[in-house]
Design an enzyme around this catalytic site. Structure first.
Site, mmCIF file in Angstrom:
data_model
loop_
_atom_site.group_PDB
_atom_site.id
_atom_site.type_symbol
_atom_site.label_atom_id
_atom_site.label_comp_id
_atom_site.label_asym_id
_atom_site.label_seq_id
_atom_site.Cartn_x
_atom_site.Cartn_y
_atom_site.Cartn_z
ATOM 1 N N ASN A 126 0.789 -1.380 -0.060
ATOM 2 C CA ASN A 126 0.138 0.053 0.395
ATOM 3 C C ASN A 126 0.494 1.249 -0.090
ATOM 4 O O ASN A 126 0.706 2.492 -0.440
ATOM 5 C CB ASN A 126 -0.876 -0.350 1.301
ATOM 6 C CG ASN A 126 -0.360 -0.006 2.727
ATOM 7 O OD1 ASN A 126 0.211 -0.911 2.733
ATOM 8 N ND2 ASN A 126 -0.968 0.320 3.373
ATOM 9 N N GLY A 142 3.071 -6.470 7.023
ATOM 10 C CA GLY A 142 1.470 -7.130 6.083
ATOM 11 C C GLY A 142 0.117 -7.517 6.504
ATOM 12 O O GLY A 142 -0.010 -6.787 8.150
ATOM 13 N N SER A 143 -0.177 -8.318 6.472
ATOM 14 C CA SER A 143 -1.213 -8.753 7.082
ATOM 15 C C SER A 143 -1.219 -9.310 8.620
ATOM 16 O O SER A 143 -0.130 -10.472 8.661
ATOM 17 C CB SER A 143 -2.658 -9.475 5.970
ATOM 18 O OG SER A 143 -1.536 -10.809 5.433
ATOM 19 N N GLU A 202 4.709 -5.887 11.347
ATOM 20 C CA GLU A 202 4.216 -4.686 11.227
ATOM 21 C C GLU A 202 3.046 -4.609 10.901
ATOM 22 O O GLU A 202 2.338 -5.097 9.964
ATOM 23 C CB GLU A 202 5.052 -3.771 10.570
ATOM 24 C CG GLU A 202 5.859 -2.758 10.685
ATOM 25 C CD GLU A 202 6.099 -2.083 12.052
ATOM 26 O OE1 GLU A 202 4.725 -1.222 12.783
ATOM 27 O OE2 GLU A 202 6.875 -1.943 13.086
ATOM 28 N N CYS A 251 -2.564 1.025 6.331
ATOM 29 C CA CYS A 251 -2.822 0.446 7.980
ATOM 30 C C CYS A 251 -3.392 1.122 9.514
ATOM 31 O O CYS A 251 -3.732 0.895 10.002
ATOM 32 C CB CYS A 251 -1.268 -0.389 8.006
ATOM 33 S SG CYS A 251 -0.272 0.954 7.970
ATOM 34 N N GLU A 253 -10.128 -5.695 8.790
ATOM 35 C CA GLU A 253 -9.869 -4.436 8.891
ATOM 36 C C GLU A 253 -10.536 -4.021 7.454
ATOM 37 O O GLU A 253 -10.447 -5.571 6.545
ATOM 38 C CB GLU A 253 -8.342 -4.676 8.409
ATOM 39 C CG GLU A 253 -8.094 -3.287 8.288
ATOM 40 C CD GLU A 253 -6.546 -3.703 8.221
ATOM 41 O OE1 GLU A 253 -5.686 -4.739 8.276
ATOM 42 O OE2 GLU A 253 -5.935 -2.191 7.946
HETATM 43 P P1 NAD Z 1 0.211 -9.641 2.938
HETATM 44 O O1 NAD Z 1 0.666 -9.450 4.089
HETATM 45 O O2 NAD Z 1 -0.700 -10.431 1.728
HETATM 46 O O3 NAD Z 1 1.520 -9.839 2.005
HETATM 47 C C1 NAD Z 1 3.019 -8.702 2.424
HETATM 48 C C2 NAD Z 1 3.928 -9.304 2.021
HETATM 49 O O4 NAD Z 1 3.713 -10.687 2.359
HETATM 50 C C3 NAD Z 1 3.922 -9.313 0.708
HETATM 51 O O5 NAD Z 1 5.025 -9.284 0.662
HETATM 52 C C4 NAD Z 1 3.520 -10.764 0.372
HETATM 53 O O6 NAD Z 1 4.635 -11.093 -1.223
HETATM 54 C C5 NAD Z 1 3.835 -11.374 0.963
HETATM 55 N N1 NAD Z 1 3.336 -12.875 1.279
HETATM 56 C C6 NAD Z 1 1.846 -12.520 1.217
HETATM 57 N N2 NAD Z 1 1.368 -13.840 1.138
HETATM 58 C C7 NAD Z 1 2.366 -15.431 1.649
HETATM 59 C C8 NAD Z 1 2.459 -16.484 1.987
HETATM 60 N N3 NAD Z 1 1.140 -17.243 1.790
HETATM 61 N N4 NAD Z 1 3.678 -16.655 2.670
HETATM 62 C C9 NAD Z 1 4.723 -15.939 2.936
HETATM 63 N N5 NAD Z 1 4.805 -14.676 2.067
HETATM 64 C C10 NAD Z 1 4.125 -13.857 1.702
HETATM 65 O O7 NAD Z 1 -0.197 -8.074 2.635
HETATM 66 P P2 NAD Z 1 -0.872 -6.490 1.883
HETATM 67 O O8 NAD Z 1 -1.759 -6.988 1.239
HETATM 68 O O9 NAD Z 1 0.743 -6.228 1.102
HETATM 69 O O10 NAD Z 1 -0.911 -5.909 2.947
HETATM 70 C C11 NAD Z 1 -2.210 -5.240 3.786
HETATM 71 C C12 NAD Z 1 -1.787 -5.648 4.662
HETATM 72 O O11 NAD Z 1 -1.088 -4.980 5.572
HETATM 73 C C13 NAD Z 1 -2.749 -4.696 5.775
HETATM 74 O O12 NAD Z 1 -3.376 -5.306 7.030
HETATM 75 C C14 NAD Z 1 -2.230 -3.430 6.680
HETATM 76 O O13 NAD Z 1 -2.623 -3.438 7.504
HETATM 77 C C15 NAD Z 1 -1.419 -4.033 6.725
HETATM 78 N N6 NAD Z 1 -0.271 -2.953 7.015
HETATM 79 C C16 NAD Z 1 0.497 -3.124 8.337
HETATM 80 C C17 NAD Z 1 0.870 -1.860 8.163
HETATM 81 C C18 NAD Z 1 1.639 -1.545 9.924
HETATM 82 O O14 NAD Z 1 3.063 -0.626 9.046
HETATM 83 N N7 NAD Z 1 1.599 -2.319 10.576
HETATM 84 C C19 NAD Z 1 1.894 -0.976 7.054
HETATM 85 C C20 NAD Z 1 0.875 -1.715 5.795
HETATM 86 C C21 NAD Z 1 0.419 -2.649 6.053
#
Ligand code: NAD
Length: 455
Positions: A115, A188-189, A210, A244, A332
């Site tokens: 994002n 990420g998530s 995070e 996020c 979320e």
């Molecule tokens: P995501 O968890 O889908 O992906 C994050 C990363 O993980 C990517 O690089 C992706 O390639 C990798 N990934 C995805 N699935 C995987 C798997 N099964 N095994 C290993 N790696 C995998 O998250 P997203 O959609 O990129 O981001 C959205 C989420 O991130 C939201 O929940 C948001 O709140 C959170 N977020 C948190 C912050 C923070 O600073 N706390 C910042 C931005 C986003």
């Protein structure tokens, strides 16, 4: 795919050479990163615009400028942060000096989210470099142009044994997670965060996670409503809600709910999100468009609600008369849909919020210091703001991170340096004297003296 094992082995070899421990080396790498970002700013803007129509204005203010800030701060303070720190020595160890030496953890893996793809990938990398680590960076694969742009920028200019971008999705990230790293920093998530944490546990690798969550904005009856609405609407619809720490939902006191809704609608109109060109960001992909559309309950739409699946645009949307058991309140939202819940009693609404997982952020809009204190004291959340949204991320002194389901650890500024460091405690003893008290044979009179000395 890169030979991942080789990438990691070569980085470990480079780390073991001690090259990254020199402060001059760290500063030189940070300076180089800053120059590369400045020289390639246009290319970085173009890439992110292709991915989800993020404008130069938004890309500069919410991503690139934060990176410049972090680099500048790290260069200015890295010597200070890396210095050994003297601490008091306890009586039993005198005569001696005691100090703590910050040391880099080693080979770090950074996994970014989509994002804010530049900021969420490169800000942790800046912290890792400042702390003297090597970096393998895996940006999110969803904004493919920004991922390519970062790979080009880094891989064509840095020694891969020190800083390397590995692009890819689940298979590549899984391959990376099968390696032993000395630190994993994941954004990420929550679901993927658990996968990362489990993989890290196998090697006892420390993590920073995070993550996300449903961040509430609480609006009490005696707030400054004009400024509340302005700051809330900005924070919610920035990046089309794909932030996020965006306020996920609003709880507003019943006595001002109607006025709040009217003013929020006006503020959306005045922001001209979809009127002016390049004033509103696309949803990242079709799957997220579908997910968000399914959350727009037509019976509850106060304003907005329209969408275009071809252009991946969803209007800034406010849903009213929402309760905690509505579908939109389960996960979320991460998009431009704002549910509004009304409340009568602050204690009761705080109790309701506390039933849910600990969010990444929480916002309270109020002029009532007692209400403010209640929210700050009683709700656990990563970080937040009083009478504002999102902007706490811009103050690196605060540290940025979650708690409970919203994450582990924090970064930015010295907090980031700490996330990639180990603090080694050293007792440095003098040799000119050695009291006999602790040594064998253990006698009653020695014990008497020990009790007298240390209690
Ligand atoms: P995501 O968890 O889908 O992906 C994050 C990363 O993980 C990517 O690089 C992706 O390639 C990798 N990934 C995805 N699935 C995987 C798997 N099964 N095994 C290993 N790696 C995998 O998250 P997203 O959609 O990129 O981001 C959205 C989420 O991130 C939201 O929940 C948001 O709140 C959170 N977020 C948190 C912050 C923070 O600073 N706390 C910042 C931005 C986003």
């Amino acid at each position: 795919m890169d030979n991942i094992q080789e990438v990691v082995n070569l980085q470990r070899e480079f780390f073991q050479s001690n090259a990254t421990k020199e402060i001059e080396f760290r500063i030189a790498q940070l300076r180089k990163l800053e120059s590369l970002l400045r020289e390639n700013e246009d290319a970085l803007h173009e890439a992110i615009y292709k991915d989800f129509k993020k404008s130069v204005f938004e890309n500069y203010t919410t991503e690139i400028s934060l990176l410049y800030h972090d680099i500048k701060e790290a260069i200015k303070n890295v010597s200070k942060w890396s210095k050994k720190k003297r601490v008091r020595t306890n009586l039993a160890n005198l005569p001696a000096r005691s100090y703590i030496i910050p040391e880099p953890l080693g080979v770090s893996l950074i996994i970014g989210a989509w994002n804010y793809p530049y900021q969420l990938s490169l800000a942790p990398a800046i912290a890792a470099i400042a702390a003297g680590n090597t970096v393998v960076l895996k940006p999110s694969e969803l904004p493919i142009n920004t991922s390519n742009a970062m790979a080009k920028l880094i891989n064509e200019n840095f020694n891969p044994n020190f800083f390397k971008v590995v692009e890819g999705g689940v298979p590549e990230t899984t391959a990376l997670l099968n390696q032993k790293f000395d630190k994993i920093f994941f954004t990420g998530s929550i679901g993927v965060g658990k996968i990362v944490y489990q993989a890290a546990a196998k090697n006892l690798t420390p993590v920073t996670l995070e993550l996300g969550g449903k961040s509430p904005a609480i609006i009490t009856e005696n707030c400054d409503l004009k400024i509340t609405v302005k700051r809330l609407i900005w924070g919610k619809f920035l990046n089309a809600g794909q932030t996020c720490i965006a306020p996920d939902y609003v709880v507003v006191h019943r006595s001002i709910k109607d006025q709040f809704l009217e003013m929020a609608k006006k503020e959306i109109e005045q922001s001209k999100f979809l009127v002016e060109e390049d004033n509103y960001v696309q949803i990242i992909n079709d799957a997220n468009v579908e997910r968000l559309i399914s959350l727009i309950d037509a019976d509850k739409v106060y304003t907005g609600g329209k969408y275009n699946t071809e252009t991946r645009i969803i209007e800034p949307t406010i849903l009213t008369d929402i309760t905690f058991d509505h579908e939109v309140m389960q996960d979320e939202i991460f998009g431009p849909v704002l549910p509004v819940i009304e409340y009568d009693d602050l204690d009761a609404i705080i109790a309701k919020i506390k039933e849910r997982p600990k969010p990444l952020a929480c916002y309270v809009f109020t002029k009532d210091s007692e209400a403010k204190q209640k929210v700050l004291d009683q709700i656990s959340f990563g970080g937040g703001a009083v009478n504002d949204t999102v902007m706490h991320i811009a103050n690196s002194n605060l540290g940025f991170g979650g708690v409970g389901d919203s994450g582990i650890g924090a970064y930015h500024g010295e907090h980031g340096f700490r996330a990639f460091s180990h603090y080694k405690g050293i007792l440095d003893k003098a040799t000119w004297i050695e009291p006999e008290l602790k040594y064998y044979p253990h006698t009653k009179s020695k014990l008497k003296w020990i009790k007298r000395l240390i209690g």
